[in-house]
Write a protein that holds these residues in place. Sequence first.
Motif, PDB file in Angstrom:
ATOM      1  N   ARG A  58      24.749  41.742  40.628  1.00  0.00           N
ATOM      2  CA  ARG A  58      25.974  41.563  40.178  1.00  0.00           C
ATOM      3  C   ARG A  58      26.432  40.085  39.728  1.00  0.00           C
ATOM      4  O   ARG A  58      27.039  39.757  39.001  1.00  0.00           O
ATOM      5  CB  ARG A  58      27.088  42.271  41.058  1.00  0.00           C
ATOM      6  CG  ARG A  58      28.592  42.611  40.464  1.00  0.00           C
ATOM      7  CD  ARG A  58      29.207  43.460  41.418  1.00  0.00           C
ATOM      8  NE  ARG A  58      30.600  43.319  41.608  1.00  0.00           N
ATOM      9  CZ  ARG A  58      31.517  43.857  42.246  1.00  0.00           C
ATOM     10  NH1 ARG A  58      31.033  44.870  43.262  1.00  0.00           N
ATOM     11  NH2 ARG A  58      32.681  43.900  42.212  1.00  0.00           N
ATOM     12  N   GLU A  62      27.340  38.417  36.183  1.00  0.00           N
ATOM     13  CA  GLU A  62      28.552  37.746  35.960  1.00  0.00           C
ATOM     14  C   GLU A  62      28.360  36.265  35.420  1.00  0.00           C
ATOM     15  O   GLU A  62      28.729  35.789  34.418  1.00  0.00           O
ATOM     16  CB  GLU A  62      29.693  37.962  36.839  1.00  0.00           C
ATOM     17  CG  GLU A  62      30.301  39.241  37.132  1.00  0.00           C
ATOM     18  CD  GLU A  62      30.966  39.533  35.972  1.00  0.00           C
ATOM     19  OE1 GLU A  62      31.437  38.732  35.249  1.00  0.00           O
ATOM     20  OE2 GLU A  62      31.146  40.734  35.594  1.00  0.00           O
ATOM     21  N   GLY A  67      30.837  34.179  33.523  1.00  0.00           N
ATOM     22  CA  GLY A  67      31.674  34.250  34.707  1.00  0.00           C
ATOM     23  C   GLY A  67      31.433  32.864  35.376  1.00  0.00           C
ATOM     24  O   GLY A  67      30.474  31.988  35.185  1.00  0.00           O
ATOM     25  N   GLY A  85      35.239  36.975  37.066  1.00  0.00           N
ATOM     26  CA  GLY A  85      34.332  37.909  35.992  1.00  0.00           C
ATOM     27  C   GLY A  85      34.511  37.058  34.613  1.00  0.00           C
ATOM     28  O   GLY A  85      35.384  36.210  34.323  1.00  0.00           O
ATOM     29  N   ARG A  89      40.508  41.688  30.491  1.00  0.00           N
ATOM     30  CA  ARG A  89      40.762  43.130  30.625  1.00  0.00           C
ATOM     31  C   ARG A  89      42.046  43.242  30.357  1.00  0.00           C
ATOM     32  O   ARG A  89      43.048  42.412  30.187  1.00  0.00           O
ATOM     33  CB  ARG A  89      40.392  43.529  31.920  1.00  0.00           C
ATOM     34  CG  ARG A  89      38.780  43.473  32.313  1.00  0.00           C
ATOM     35  CD  ARG A  89      38.498  43.999  33.659  1.00  0.00           C
ATOM     36  NE  ARG A  89      37.021  43.844  33.870  1.00  0.00           N
ATOM     37  CZ  ARG A  89      36.368  45.150  33.415  1.00  0.00           C
ATOM     38  NH1 ARG A  89      36.896  46.364  33.100  1.00  0.00           N
ATOM     39  NH2 ARG A  89      35.015  45.115  33.793  1.00  0.00           N
ATOM     40  N   VAL A  97      39.049  39.158  36.325  1.00  0.00           N
ATOM     41  CA  VAL A  97      38.699  39.975  37.745  1.00  0.00           C
ATOM     42  C   VAL A  97      38.044  38.971  38.394  1.00  0.00           C
ATOM     43  O   VAL A  97      37.208  38.246  38.106  1.00  0.00           O
ATOM     44  CB  VAL A  97      37.752  41.088  37.347  1.00  0.00           C
ATOM     45  CG1 VAL A  97      37.557  41.763  38.565  1.00  0.00           C
ATOM     46  CG2 VAL A  97      38.533  41.973  36.299  1.00  0.00           C
ATOM     47  N   ASP A  99      35.764  39.229  40.810  1.00  0.00           N
ATOM     48  CA  ASP A  99      34.552  40.228  40.806  1.00  0.00           C
ATOM     49  C   ASP A  99      34.065  40.250  42.212  1.00  0.00           C
ATOM     50  O   ASP A  99      33.782  41.485  42.752  1.00  0.00           O
ATOM     51  CB  ASP A  99      33.483  39.920  39.812  1.00  0.00           C
ATOM     52  CG  ASP A  99      32.776  41.078  39.681  1.00  0.00           C
ATOM     53  OD1 ASP A  99      33.141  42.227  39.308  1.00  0.00           O
ATOM     54  OD2 ASP A  99      31.560  40.923  40.010  1.00  0.00           O
ATOM     55  N   LEU A 161      36.991  49.800  36.466  1.00  0.00           N
ATOM     56  CA  LEU A 161      36.879  49.216  37.848  1.00  0.00           C
ATOM     57  C   LEU A 161      37.243  50.637  38.836  1.00  0.00           C
ATOM     58  O   LEU A 161      36.666  50.535  39.920  1.00  0.00           O
ATOM     59  CB  LEU A 161      37.770  48.263  38.111  1.00  0.00           C
ATOM     60  CG  LEU A 161      37.307  46.995  37.349  1.00  0.00           C
ATOM     61  CD1 LEU A 161      38.222  45.681  37.532  1.00  0.00           C
ATOM     62  CD2 LEU A 161      36.114  46.478  37.552  1.00  0.00           C
TER      63      LEU A 161
END
Length: 175
Positions: A58, A62, A67, A85, A89, A97, A99, A161
């Motif tokens: 992850r 990102e 990210g 992130g 959104r 985000v 994240d 999410l």
Amino acid sequence: MYTYKSMQKEDAHQLVQIDRSEEINYVYEMQDGKLIERNAGHECPSWDDTLMIELQERFVYELSHGGTALGAYDGDLLIGFGVLGHEFRGEQQDRLVIDLMYVSRNYRRQGIGTKIMDELSNEARKRGAKYLYVSSTETRSAVYFYKHQGCDLTNEVDSELFAKEPLDIHMLKPL
């Protein structure tokens, strides 16, 4: 004194240095738009191999897509990190985000998480975000931390999410 620096994809191997363990006495759940506190009374262990691989993947994903990550270090030891992130959104496409966000057990309550949140908030502002979106674990410690950082519950829950982690507490922080 601790140092803070930008992390790169190649730093993913350092994430194993984070001790995410904690004693969880209380958790929250959302019920009719309100937080309901429940007794938990269990110990959350640190990472197992499967969770660590997921976390590293992850992190790399990102950072590979734009990210950004900030690490906190005690010498060469990674003691905390946060990931902002890459994807905007929300209906207005005006939120980024948080994240990932972790501080090692023995380093909590020293302002490290606050420093990371402040830096990631500044970066989100530079990128044009009006809000940070947080999908927080349901533990009292995490929810209190984010509330202390200026986050409030949101009714505009991100469906993607939520589907990934339906027990999380969803919050927004105005920037």
